[in-house]
Design an enzyme around this catalytic site. Structure first.
Site, PDB file in Angstrom:
ATOM      1  N   THR A 185       2.064  11.931 -16.374  1.00 56.83           N
ATOM      2  CA  THR A 185       0.880  12.176 -17.189  1.00 56.83           C
ATOM      3  C   THR A 185       0.916  13.508 -17.933  1.00 56.83           C
ATOM      4  O   THR A 185       1.601  14.452 -17.512  1.00 56.83           O
ATOM      5  CB  THR A 185      -0.367  12.160 -16.273  1.00 56.83           C
TER       6      THR A 185
ATOM      7  N   TYR B 249      -5.414  15.620  -9.553  1.00 56.61           N
ATOM      8  CA  TYR B 249      -4.630  14.500 -10.078  1.00 56.61           C
ATOM      9  C   TYR B 249      -3.335  15.002 -10.703  1.00 56.61           C
ATOM     10  O   TYR B 249      -2.245  14.500 -10.391  1.00 56.61           O
ATOM     11  CB  TYR B 249      -5.459  13.728 -11.102  1.00 56.61           C
TER      12      TYR B 249
ATOM     13  N   ALA C  79      -0.300   4.168  -9.304  1.00 55.91           N
ATOM     14  CA  ALA C  79      -0.721   5.562  -9.130  1.00 55.91           C
ATOM     15  C   ALA C  79      -2.176   5.609  -8.702  1.00 55.91           C
ATOM     16  O   ALA C  79      -2.929   4.647  -8.884  1.00 55.91           O
ATOM     17  CB  ALA C  79      -0.540   6.343 -10.432  1.00 55.91           C
TER      18      ALA C  79
ATOM     19  N   LYS D 128       0.558  14.344  -9.398  1.00 50.75           N
ATOM     20  CA  LYS D 128       1.540  13.697 -10.271  1.00 50.75           C
ATOM     21  C   LYS D 128       2.763  14.598 -10.470  1.00 50.75           C
ATOM     22  O   LYS D 128       3.899  14.112 -10.511  1.00 50.75           O
ATOM     23  CB  LYS D 128       0.916  13.341 -11.611  1.00 50.75           C
TER      24      LYS D 128
ATOM     25  N   ASP E  84       0.856  -1.177   0.000  1.00 51.58           N
ATOM     26  CA  ASP E  84       0.000   0.000   0.000  1.00 51.58           C
ATOM     27  C   ASP E  84       0.896   1.232   0.000  1.00 51.58           C
ATOM     28  O   ASP E  84       1.662   1.457   0.941  1.00 51.58           O
ATOM     29  CB  ASP E  84      -0.906  -0.002   1.234  1.00 51.58           C
ATOM     30  N   LEU E  85       0.794   2.042  -1.043  1.00 53.27           N
ATOM     31  CA  LEU E  85       1.721   3.156  -1.212  1.00 53.27           C
ATOM     32  C   LEU E  85       1.482   4.315  -0.245  1.00 53.27           C
ATOM     33  O   LEU E  85       2.278   5.259  -0.224  1.00 53.27           O
ATOM     34  CB  LEU E  85       1.682   3.666  -2.655  1.00 53.27           C
TER      35      LEU E  85
ATOM     36  N   TYR F 166       6.152   6.591 -14.000  1.00 50.65           N
ATOM     37  CA  TYR F 166       5.226   7.076 -15.035  1.00 50.65           C
ATOM     38  C   TYR F 166       4.463   8.304 -14.557  1.00 50.65           C
ATOM     39  O   TYR F 166       3.996   8.356 -13.423  1.00 50.65           O
ATOM     40  CB  TYR F 166       4.239   5.972 -15.435  1.00 50.65           C
TER      41      TYR F 166
END
Length: 319
Positions: A110, A134, A69, A138, A45-46, A108
């Site tokens: 976005t 979001y 993510a 990121k 679990d991040l 990764y």
């Protein structure tokens, strides 16, 4: 790093987020590069930074690949703290642990780190200015990685779809089976990219980085550290993407004797007519020129990628 013989060197890869769209494909595409230790949310679990550290230290990787993510753009507006922990804080911890382990990190990101205020393809050195939570989280993850002195590749991609999982492609097919009329926004422009194509490009980049370095993949990534846009050359609108999905389904389904879609009308609408909790950039086209020049890697057009995803979906038994 493990040496298998005088001519073959195998690395140990910690793949985080192996159950996601890109992560699932990476399990196959990265396999020729070395031994993979794969985790998913049920294992790691991040939001638990200590768990991230324990996992990395237990795996002893040469390379950490983070394909995990918080990707739910609209729910992120109501859960900014959770999105920030997963997207913003966790990648920084991974970078710290990569540095500690003398390893490298692939992460990764976005197209949503950009606002869409310019009308030419975004380059890696263009100033980010995300419109939604979001995108902000990121971008925070990108900055957290860059702040750590560890070899890394930040791979930005956009509009990820595939034969597996829930995405724009699968949603349009599902809705087109149920409804006679669909409304799709026509003023959001970007580049669709299939998860399999992104995973294949990642593996090709890593293979070329490794072959260029006379020492190790870690040194190779250190020499190329930075951000890269991993996407095809051509772009479209959400409406144009949906049009091609429906048209291609008709051709592919007819050839296989599958029932046609129910949808009869596809109606273009503006973003103002289709309000969502999170604002989206009207133009988030990414330039892939740096990736091509640095690594010699390119992706097929999104239409080619879509055709391959359709064949995979239909052969997989979706009807």
């Amino acid at each position: 790093m493990r040496t298998t013989n005088s001519s073959e060197v195998s690395i140990k890869i910690l793949l985080i987020g192996a159950a996601g769209q890109i992560g699932w494909e990476l399990r196959n595409t990265l396999a020729p590069l070395g031994d993979i230790v794969a985790t998913n949310r049920s294992i790691l679990d991040l939001i638990d930074e200590d768990a991230i550290r324990r996992t990395v230290r237990s795996a002893h990787p040469d390379l950490i690949v983070n394909a995990a993510a918080y990707t739910q753009v609209d729910p992120a507006e109501a859960e900014p703290d959770l999105a920030m922990k997963v997207n913003g804080h966790a990648p920084g911890v991974m970078a710290q642990e990569a540095r500690r382990a003398h390893a490298a990190l692939v992460h990764y990101s976005t197209d949503y780190v950009f606002s869409g205020s310019i009308r030419r393809p975004y380059r890696e050195d263009d100033e980010p200015n995300p419109l939604n939570t979001y995108g902000k989280t990121k971008l925070a993850g990108e900055k957290a990685i860059a702040a750590v002195d560890a070899p890394h590749l930040i791979l930005r991609t956009s509009w990820v779809f595939g034969a597996r999982g829930k995405n724009f492609f699968s949603t349009i097919v599902e809705l087109a089976r149920e409804r006679e009329e669909l409304k799709v926004v026509d003023d959001q422009i970007g580049k669709p990219n299939c998860s399999k194509a992104v995973a294949e490009a990642t593996a090709e980049i890593l293979a070329r980085v490794s072959s260029r370095s006379s020492r190790s993949i870690v040194e190779g990534i250190a020499e190329a550290s930075g951000s890269y846009h991993v996407c095809g050359e051509d772009h479209t609108s959400r409406f144009g993407f949906a049009e091609e999905i429906i048209a291609l389904y008709g051709r592919r389904a007819a050839a296989r004797g599958l029932p046609p879609l129910r949808v009869k009308r596809l109606i273009p609408v503006s973003s103002a007519d289709f309000l969502t909790p999170a604002a989206r950039p009207h133009y988030s086209v990414l330039s892939s020129e740096k990736m091509a020049q640095t690594f010699g890697v390119t992706l097929p057009s999104w239409r080619e990628q879509l055709a391959l995803a359709f064949d995979e979906m239909l052969l997989g038994g979706s009807q």
